[in-house]
Design a protein around this motif. Structure first.
Motif, short mmCIF file in Angstrom:
data_model
loop_
_atom_site.label_atom_id
_atom_site.label_comp_id
_atom_site.label_asym_id
_atom_site.label_seq_id
_atom_site.Cartn_x
_atom_site.Cartn_y
_atom_site.Cartn_z
N ALA A 1 -34.39 -24.45 -18.47
CA ALA A 1 -35.14 -25.29 -17.53
C ALA A 1 -34.56 -25.19 -16.13
O ALA A 1 -35.30 -25.11 -15.13
CB ALA A 1 -35.13 -26.74 -18.01
N SER A 2 -33.23 -25.20 -16.02
CA SER A 2 -32.61 -25.08 -14.70
C SER A 2 -32.88 -23.72 -14.08
O SER A 2 -33.09 -23.61 -12.87
CB SER A 2 -31.11 -25.34 -14.80
OG SER A 2 -30.50 -24.37 -15.66
N SER B 1 -35.54 -21.86 -14.59
CA SER B 1 -36.92 -21.88 -14.11
C SER B 1 -37.07 -22.73 -12.86
O SER B 1 -37.76 -22.35 -11.91
CB SER B 1 -37.83 -22.41 -15.22
OG SER B 1 -39.17 -22.52 -14.77
N GLN B 2 -36.38 -23.87 -12.84
CA GLN B 2 -36.46 -24.74 -11.67
C GLN B 2 -35.85 -24.06 -10.45
O GLN B 2 -36.38 -24.15 -9.33
CB GLN B 2 -35.74 -26.06 -11.96
CG GLN B 2 -35.81 -27.06 -10.82
CD GLN B 2 -35.10 -28.36 -11.16
OE1 GLN B 2 -34.55 -28.49 -12.26
NE2 GLN B 2 -35.10 -29.29 -10.24
N LEU B 3 -34.72 -23.38 -10.65
CA LEU B 3 -34.07 -22.70 -9.53
C LEU B 3 -34.95 -21.57 -9.00
O LEU B 3 -35.01 -21.34 -7.78
CB LEU B 3 -32.72 -22.14 -9.97
CG LEU B 3 -31.61 -23.18 -10.19
CD1 LEU B 3 -30.37 -22.50 -10.73
CD2 LEU B 3 -31.30 -23.91 -8.89
N GLY C 1 -38.26 -21.51 -9.09
CA GLY C 1 -39.33 -22.14 -8.33
C GLY C 1 -38.85 -22.65 -6.98
O GLY C 1 -39.53 -22.47 -5.95
N GLU C 2 -37.67 -23.29 -6.95
CA GLU C 2 -37.12 -23.76 -5.69
C GLU C 2 -36.80 -22.61 -4.75
O GLU C 2 -36.98 -22.72 -3.54
CB GLU C 2 -35.87 -24.60 -5.95
CG GLU C 2 -36.16 -25.93 -6.63
CD GLU C 2 -34.89 -26.73 -6.88
OE1 GLU C 2 -33.80 -26.17 -6.58
OE2 GLU C 2 -34.98 -27.88 -7.35
N GLU D 1 -40.02 -21.49 -3.25
CA GLU D 1 -40.49 -22.46 -2.27
C GLU D 1 -39.65 -22.41 -0.99
O GLU D 1 -40.19 -22.48 0.13
CB GLU D 1 -40.43 -23.86 -2.88
CG GLU D 1 -40.98 -24.95 -1.97
CD GLU D 1 -40.92 -26.31 -2.63
OE1 GLU D 1 -41.29 -27.31 -1.97
OE2 GLU D 1 -40.50 -26.38 -3.82
#
Length: 309
Positions: free
Chosen positions: A72-73, A75-77, A79-80, A83
């Protein structure tokens, strides 16, 4: 002949007796533990002995949580990161346009002979706590006179204007927030350049544009920035967004409520801007112009007239 049952079928005391015994023992242990802490050492020993078993029991779930958190981290990283790259590209384009506009502005100022604006010095500060007066909207920051903070300095965050320094001590300063009832700031509507004055609304955390005509050209969603005509706030800083406009034919003024752009009530860090570049002094009137304004011509005194004779 022995008629007693074999040991395999020997049941011992009755169940009710055993229940009463163990219940009494439990109550006694509870009382002793609550009053005299007799079982504290035993509890520590038992918890230490059971800890490896607890670790082994929770190991699969902890391992699963770590694996899920890792993916999850990741994938979040990602995406961030994507962005942030998009924001960086937009910021670089905006910076290029700003540099071009700044160069054009400097050239125009040189053409019209206007004074150049000195760059403002910004001092980062942390909000320590809210003010003690419950009827005012004030905070205390960890920067003071020794750090170059002076009374009257504007305070901003990454989104817009937060307030103004009203009292500066040696190591801390008091900042009156933009939403305080005693605070007012000159603003300008970005869409059409309309000037107004925004006043704090107090506990509601909003701003109000007062003394605006009912037919004023202002609407919901308009962005307000500082106009800079007061000499305290530099022009162009975001202040608020118009959230509600109420017009009533029975009143000459409209009621305009605005949402502050900055995190006035929840921010943790701010920037204290330095003094604005010095303003040009008003030109002094010459003798003839002053006499024309007064409408009187100075007559020579009688002594002076006699001396000339």
């Amino acid at each position: 002949m022995d008629h007693t049952p074999p040991p395999f079928f020997n049941r011992g005391p009755a169940p009710l007796v055993r229940l009463a015994f163990f219940a009494s023992l439990s109550l006694a242990l509870l009382v002793l533990d609550a009053r005299f802490r007799y079982t504290e050492g035993l509890r520590s020993v038992l918890s230490l002995a059971v800890y490896p078993l607890q670790t082994l029991a929770t190991l699969p779930s902890a391992l699963g949580e770590r694996i899920a958190g890792y993916f999850a981290s990741q994938s979040q990283l990602r995406g961030e990161n994507t962005e942030l790259r998009a924001k960086l590209l937009g910021a670089s384009q905006a910076a290029q346009r700003f540099e071009a506009a700044q160069a054009e502005s400097a050239q125009l100022r040189r053409l019209i002979g206007a004074a150049e604006r000195a760059p403002l010095k910004a001092t980062p500060a942390e909000i320590l706590y809210n003010g003690r007066d419950p009827y005012s909207r004030k905070v205390v920051i960890d920067k003071g006179g020794r750090h170059g903070v002076r009374p009257g300095a504007p305070v901003v965050d990454e989104n817009g204007v937060v307030g103004q320094v009203t009292r500066a001590h040696a190591l801390s300063s008091e900042v009156t927030l933009l939403t305080d009832k005693e605070q007012a700031i000159p603003v300008q509507v970005v869409r059409n350049g309309l000037r107004a004055v925004a006043f704090g609304a107090g506990a509601s955390g909003m701003l109000e544009l007062r003394f605006m005509a009912a037919n004023a050209e202002i609407q919901n969603g308009d962005k307000l920035v500082t106009s800079g005509i007061d000499g305290t706030y530099p022009p162009g800083l975001p202040v608020a967004t118009v959230s509600r406009v109420e017009r009533d034919a029975a009143y000459a003024f409209a009621r305009i409520v605005c949402q502050p752009a900055a995190s006035v009530e929840s921010g943790g860090y701010v920037l204290v801007l330095g003094a604005e570049s010095k303003r040009l002094a008003y030109p002094e009137e010459t003798g003839p112009e002053r006499e024309k304004r007064s409408g009187k011509i100075r007559k020579p005194r009688r002594k002076d007239a006699d001396a000339t004779r």
